[in-house]
Every structure is written in structure tokens, then in C-alpha cells.
Write a protein that holds these residues in place. Structure first.
Motif, PDB file in Angstrom:
ATOM      1  N   CYS A   1       0.856  -1.183   0.000  1.00 27.68           N
ATOM      2  CA  CYS A   1       0.000   0.000   0.000  1.00 27.68           C
ATOM      3  C   CYS A   1       0.891   1.231   0.000  1.00 27.68           C
ATOM      4  O   CYS A   1       2.073   1.170   0.372  1.00 27.68           O
ATOM      5  CB  CYS A   1      -0.920   0.017   1.223  1.00 27.68           C
ATOM      6  SG  CYS A   1      -0.039   0.106   2.804  1.00 27.68           S
TER       7      CYS A   1
ATOM      8  N   GLY B   1      -7.511   5.136  -1.479  1.00 21.59           N
ATOM      9  CA  GLY B   1      -7.073   4.692  -2.794  1.00 21.59           C
ATOM     10  C   GLY B   1      -8.174   4.867  -3.820  1.00 21.59           C
ATOM     11  O   GLY B   1      -9.329   5.131  -3.485  1.00 21.59           O
TER      12      GLY B   1
ATOM     13  N   LYS C   1      -3.240   1.558  -6.432  1.00 22.94           N
ATOM     14  CA  LYS C   1      -2.728   1.061  -5.166  1.00 22.94           C
ATOM     15  C   LYS C   1      -3.499   1.697  -4.001  1.00 22.94           C
ATOM     16  O   LYS C   1      -3.759   2.899  -4.015  1.00 22.94           O
ATOM     17  CB  LYS C   1      -1.243   1.387  -5.042  1.00 22.94           C
ATOM     18  CG  LYS C   1      -0.558   0.710  -3.853  1.00 22.94           C
ATOM     19  CD  LYS C   1       0.925   0.970  -3.872  1.00 22.94           C
ATOM     20  CE  LYS C   1       1.569   0.296  -5.084  1.00 22.94           C
ATOM     21  NZ  LYS C   1       3.037   0.434  -5.068  1.00 22.94           N
ATOM     22  N   PRO C   2      -3.881   0.923  -3.003  1.00 20.41           N
ATOM     23  CA  PRO C   2      -4.651   1.495  -1.894  1.00 20.41           C
ATOM     24  C   PRO C   2      -3.786   2.315  -0.959  1.00 20.41           C
ATOM     25  O   PRO C   2      -2.565   2.163  -0.910  1.00 20.41           O
ATOM     26  CB  PRO C   2      -5.178   0.242  -1.170  1.00 20.41           C
ATOM     27  CG  PRO C   2      -4.150  -0.810  -1.455  1.00 20.41           C
ATOM     28  CD  PRO C   2      -3.668  -0.531  -2.848  1.00 20.41           C
TER      29      PRO C   2
ATOM     30  N   CYS D   1      -2.588   3.307   2.860  1.00 20.35           N
ATOM     31  CA  CYS D   1      -2.202   2.384   3.944  1.00 20.35           C
ATOM     32  C   CYS D   1      -3.091   2.503   5.180  1.00 20.35           C
ATOM     33  O   CYS D   1      -3.143   1.571   5.985  1.00 20.35           O
ATOM     34  CB  CYS D   1      -0.748   2.628   4.331  1.00 20.35           C
ATOM     35  SG  CYS D   1       0.431   2.113   3.057  1.00 20.35           S
TER      36      CYS D   1
END
Length: 288
Positions: free
Chosen positions: A63, A108, A113-114, A116
């Protein structure tokens, strides 16, 4: 813009700090950096760097990291510092690029990408290695933060903002120098209302010695079709906060990351970016 006879002499006299993007400095040829630094030094304008400061310790994190705003690496901080030093300059300010938002709250985007979604303490752990590089290279540098008004929509945001600033003060050994509000004006009245709530909290936190100054980024809209539309909208945002709501930020940041306005010069052109800086200084509050 960075030639001695460039047509922004009056604007230069009311501009205290010129902010450079870390992403530009990473890739800029050294001769360009030399020209910029030499000119800003001659104008007695301090240099700020706006950059991601959340350290990415691995090349492909699950992430965050590359592709998510606010992240960086120790090596990138060293590269930026070396370029400014080689040019004979000094970084007076580091403006952290929204680490609280992108480290703590950002989820995200679809297919990307997500975020964190770290704890406050986890975000502080990520920013400290990069901030240490800048402080080692420039011992007098002061650290500040930029955050979007959307923070004021998050659960427990007031408590968490206070924890964020207290944690930074403890780890840095001093309060952060400033917090600048990034208001997505195009998102509508709810975001503007959130900015007002955020501003009120920051003034309270300034009284608690958790932040040195409060700033507002003034810009137009990403949908503006002409330079004049962008400038007119930026002026309306200034008037909204400082005339209608009587806010008195200690910092006013004239900045654009959109396609407008298309030029910074000359300051005599009412559709240029430097003309907006002159407008703010001469018509409203005075130099910042």
C-alpha cells in the motif's frame, strides 16, 4: 522568470518564499537549479520545497509508496538537498505534501494502489527518516505541513489532528512551523465549509503552541477554461475567506497545479500568476 531583468520586480518584493516542487527538483538539470537558486538568492526570497516525506522502505509496498501522493524515499530527499546545495542555496522550509491525509485517511482509487490507512503514530514513523535528511543537510530548516480540508470530514479528526501535531512536536523537538490548507474549491460548498472548520481548529492549535502559522492556498478551479476565469475565481476565493469570513491567515500561498494560468509573467498582465500575488499584497493584506 529567473533572469535578473524578468518582469516581476514588484511582485518579487512582496513574495517572502518561493516554493519549488520536490518532483521538479529530482529531475531538473543542475544548470536550471543553479539559475533559480542564484536568482532567488539575489532577490532575498527564501526557498521552500514541497515534497512527499513518507518514507517508502521497500520498492513495491503493498500500500502507499510510488503512485500515491505524499510518499518519498531517503535517497530522493538526499538528491533534492544535494542539488540545492550545489547551486549555492539553502532550503528554508519543507512543506510536507499531505502526509496526514495520504497516510491516515486516503483509501485509494479503483484499480490503483490502496492507501495504507496507518495510525497517526505510524504516519509519524514514516515521515521522520526523510525529515531527518533535510534537517541534517540544512540544520536551520523549518518544517510545515499541507493538508486538504477533507480532513475535517473524518471521524475523530479534531482529536487526531491534535495527536498528529503533538506527536510531531515531540519527535522533532519543536512545533511545526505552519499548516497550509488545500481547499478543493471545485468540490463545492461542503469542502469550503470543512475548510472553515479546519481553519478554526488550527487557530486554536496555534494558541496551544502546536503550530506556528496557518496558511491558505489560493487558486482557481481545474475546470477554468481561460486564464481570466482562473484569476477571477482565485480572487473570489480570497475575498470569500478574508472579506466575507474575516479570516486572517499568517500565510497566503499563490499556487496552481492546473493548466491555468498559462504564464507567470509579466506582473503587469492581469491574467498572470505574479499579478495575483501583487493583487493580494496591494489590495488586501500586505506582504506575506
Amino acid at each position: 522568470m529567473f533572469k535578473s531583468d524578468a518582469p516581476w520586480r514588484n511582485a518579487a518584493q512582496v513574495i517572502s518564499v518561493f516554493k519549488l516542487y520536490g518532483s521538479y527538483l529530482e529531475h531538473a538539470p543542475q544548470d536550471q537549479v543553479n539559475l533559480i537558486v542564484e536568482n532567488l538568492n539575489s532577490r532575498h526570497i527564501s526557498i521552500a520545497v514541497e515534497a512527499g516525506v513518507m518514507n517508502t522502505p521497500v520498492a513495491k509496498p503493498a500500500c502507499g509508496g510510488p503512485g500515491v501522493e505524499g510518499y518519498s524515499t531517503i535517497s530522493r530527499a538526499k538528491l533534492i538537498s544535494e542539488k540545492i546545495k550545489k547551486a549555492g542555496g539553502s532550503i528554508a522550509y519543507i512543506a510536507m505534501d499531505e502526509p496526514l491525509w495520504f497516510g491516515r485517511y486516503y483509501k485509494g482509487l479503483p484499480g490503483k494502489k490502496p492507501g495504507c490507512r496507518l495510525s497517526i503514530e505510524g504516519v509519524i514513523d514514516l515521515v521522520m527518516p526523510v525529515l531527518r535528511i533535510y534537517r541534517d543537510e540544512f540544520p536551520t530548516v523549518t518544517i510545515g505541513d499541507i493538508e486538504p480540508s477533507g480532513v475535517a470530514y473524518q471521524p475523530e479528526w479534531e482529536t487526531e489532528t491534535r495527536r498528529w501535531l503533538r506527536g510531531l512536536r515531540e519527535r522533532l523537538g519543536s512545533r511545526i512551523s505552519f499548516m497550509q490548507l488545500d481547499v478543493p474549491f471545485s468540490a463545492g460548498s461542503q469542502q469550503v465549509a470543512a475548510a472553515l472548520r479546519f481553519y478554526d481548529l488550527l487557530e486554536a492549535l496555534r494558541a496551544e503552541n502546536l503550530v506556528g502559522a496557518v496558511g491558505i492556498i489560493y487558486n482557481g478551479l481545474p475546470t477554468d477554461r481561460t486564464n481570466r476565469e482562473w484569476i477571477d475565481n482565485a480572487k473570489s476565493h480570497i475575498k470569500f475567506f478574508e472579506d466575507d469570513h474575516k479570516l486572517r491567515p499568517q500565510q497566503a500561498i499563490i499556487q496552481s497545479w492546473a493548466s491555468r494560468p498559462t504564464h507567470a509573467l509579466p506582473e503587469t498582465d492581469p491574467d498572470s500568476l505574479t499579478s495575483l500575488a501583487l493583487y493580494y499584497a496591494s489590495q488586501l493584506r500586505g506582504p506575506k
